[in-house]
Design a protein around this motif. Structure first.
Motif, PDB file in Angstrom:
ATOM      1  N   UNK A   1       0.824  -1.210   0.000  1.00 32.65           N
ATOM      2  CA  UNK A   1       0.000   0.000   0.000  1.00 32.65           C
ATOM      3  C   UNK A   1       0.860   1.263   0.000  1.00 32.65           C
ATOM      4  N   UNK A   2       2.006   1.220   0.670  1.00 28.89           N
ATOM      5  CA  UNK A   2       2.907   2.381   0.661  1.00 28.89           C
ATOM      6  C   UNK A   2       3.410   2.645  -0.750  1.00 28.89           C
ATOM      7  N   UNK A   3       3.700   1.550  -1.475  1.00 25.47           N
ATOM      8  CA  UNK A   3       4.148   1.711  -2.862  1.00 25.47           C
ATOM      9  C   UNK A   3       3.027   2.271  -3.735  1.00 25.47           C
ATOM     10  N   UNK A   4       1.799   1.776  -3.544  1.00 28.32           N
ATOM     11  CA  UNK A   4       0.669   2.319  -4.290  1.00 28.32           C
ATOM     12  C   UNK A   4       0.465   3.802  -3.983  1.00 28.32           C
ATOM     13  N   UNK A   5       0.697   4.160  -2.717  1.00 28.95           N
ATOM     14  CA  UNK A   5       0.571   5.569  -2.329  1.00 28.95           C
ATOM     15  C   UNK A   5       1.649   6.417  -2.997  1.00 28.95           C
ATOM     16  N   UNK A   6       2.876   5.915  -3.039  1.00 31.01           N
ATOM     17  CA  UNK A   6       3.981   6.647  -3.659  1.00 31.01           C
ATOM     18  C   UNK A   6       3.751   6.859  -5.154  1.00 31.01           C
ATOM     19  N   UNK A   7       3.097   5.894  -5.791  1.00 33.04           N
ATOM     20  CA  UNK A   7       2.869   5.989  -7.233  1.00 33.04           C
ATOM     21  C   UNK A   7       1.540   6.661  -7.572  1.00 33.04           C
ATOM     22  N   UNK A   8       0.829   7.137  -6.556  1.00 30.71           N
ATOM     23  CA  UNK A   8      -0.382   7.906  -6.789  1.00 30.71           C
ATOM     24  C   UNK A   8      -1.637   7.106  -7.028  1.00 30.71           C
ATOM     25  N   UNK A   9      -1.592   5.776  -6.831  1.00 33.03           N
ATOM     26  CA  UNK A   9      -2.773   4.951  -7.046  1.00 33.03           C
ATOM     27  C   UNK A   9      -3.787   5.159  -5.926  1.00 33.03           C
ATOM     28  N   UNK A  10      -3.300   5.243  -4.685  1.00 34.16           N
ATOM     29  CA  UNK A  10      -4.163   5.506  -3.539  1.00 34.16           C
ATOM     30  C   UNK A  10      -3.607   6.710  -2.788  1.00 34.16           C
TER      31      UNK A  10
END
Length: 401
Positions: free
Chosen positions: A164-173
């Motif tokens: 989830x942290x990676x998704x947050x970094x890439x702007x998905x969440x």
């Protein structure tokens, strides 16, 4: 994609830095690093190769920009930079089952792990697939409701929080719903009765029954005695099942008088049979050397005659690696029950070794080394008991005047 490799001298390397593409090279003795705003994925490699060509051309022309300003690409919006951007419904609600393919891609391309061969990551992927129409923000509550052990809960919490942290970094969440969720504290585990150590009498009776085929059915196509060297080796050395299964002829050094334990044939999510196993290092990643005693020498020598160095020492009747799960089911369990010994796993041989070593007064650091423990704490926790009352106190030696 794999791990980054050290580039040849004068070359520009394309690497993975926290999920993004990074270029590294040396120019006139100075290390240069250029971070690019693209996810480290195969479909983004063309951005990197074009930039590498541009830099090399400038170096050849003698107009290389040492400030690197010329080579920095324009920042891109996350929706454009990452191919893993999911289509968010008009309600802006993200459901957990929508993230399965993204989690699989993250596991493969960012964590560099084959999900089909990892029980942990495959379990998380399947779990997300079960959470159909469950909003992202409800993930913590869903996990609490699962009947998992403390270890399983903490592992999956760690994997998903990183994902989830990676998704947050890439702007998905926009938020990580597991960021502030704490791990569970592990309670004192009850000992697995199938792994309780055997007494020396039980070990001798069991091995003798295997050697003599005492309880082998007369119409059985394979004799129990075929597994006698394998089983005795584990009882004598305390190695892990996969370490014994993966032991090769080249690991037996007669001149040095030692056995190298460095490889395993590990089971995977596909099973424990020969085709499902993969070769890898030991559980803790270390290499250890066991003394080749006279008893082990007599046991192993007949098995190594005219064998290739990369051949397995212990083979099944079909000439393949031993399937320890089927061995337990078809040989170990029936023989132990016939002997009046409680049901045991093959791993009980390892616990029997550790228990004997401590009871016979071996130094704990030696026991930890022989068993391949990463720290002596593991040895103490599993094999040293402090419940027995002490009968003496330590003394203080008097120094002479």
């Amino acid at each position: 994609m794999g791990y980054n490799k050290k580039p040849l001298k004068g070359e520009i390397s394309i690497g993975n830095h926290r999920g993004r593409i990074r270029l590294r090279w040396r120019h006139e003795g100075i290390r240069c690093t250029l971070n690019m705003p693209y996810s480290y994925l195969p479909e983004n490699m063309h951005h990197a190769t074009l930039k590498v060509a541009e830099i090399k051309l400038d170096i050849m022309k003698g107009c290389f920009d040492t400030t690197l300003v010329k080579y920095k690409p324009e920042p891109v919006k996350p929706v454009i930079s990452t191919p893993l951007q999911i289509e968010i419904p008009e309600s802006t609600v993200i459901y957990l089952d929508q993230l399965v393919s993204k989690f699989n891609d993250w596991t493969k391309n960012i964590r560099n792990i084959n999900i089909d061969l990892s029980v942990d990551y495959l379990g998380v992927s399947r779990m997300l697939g079960r959470y159909v129409n469950v909003p992202l923000e409800d993930i913590a509550a869903k996990m609490i409701g699962e009947k998992w052990s403390v270890i399983t809960y903490n592992r999956r919490l760690n994997f998903l929080s990183s994902f989830f942290s990676w998704l947050q970094d890439t702007g998905v969440i926009t938020i990580n719903p597991l960021l502030h969720v704490t791990k569970r504290r592990e309670k004192r585990k009850s000992k697995n009765k199938r792994r309780e150590p055997l007494t020396e009498e039980e070990i001798n009776n069991f091995l003798e029954a295997i050697r003599k085929d005492t309880y082998c059915h007369k119409f059985s196509p394979y004799r129990h005695s075929l597994y006698y060297p394998f089983l005795k080796f584990i009882f004598l050395t305390g190695v892990r099942n996969a370490e014994a299964i993966g032991l090769k002829v080249k690991h037996i050094d007669f001149e040095a008088g030692q056995i190298e334990i460095s490889d395993t044939l590990a089971r995977t999510t596909k099973g424990t049979h020969h085709a499902a196993r993969i070769s890898k290092g030991t559980k803790t990643g270390n290499i250890r050397y066991l003394p080749l005693t006279e008893e082990l020498l007599a046991l192993l020598t007949p098995l190594l005659h005219d064998r290739e160095p990369d051949s397995l020492v212990f083979l099944s009747p079909k000439g393949l690696s031993i399937d320890d799960r089927m061995l337990k089911k078809r040989v170990i369990k029936p023989v132990m029950l016939a002997l009046g010994i409680a049901d045991r796993d093959l791993y009980a041989a390892r616990h029997s070794f550790g228990t004997r070593a401590v009871q016979q007064g071996m130094v704990l650091t030696d026991v930890a080394y022989l068993m391949g423990h990463s720290t002596v704490d593991t040895t103490i926790r599993n094999y040293v008991s402090v419940t027995r009352p002490a009968v003496v106190l330590p003394t203080i030696n008097k120094q002479g005047n």
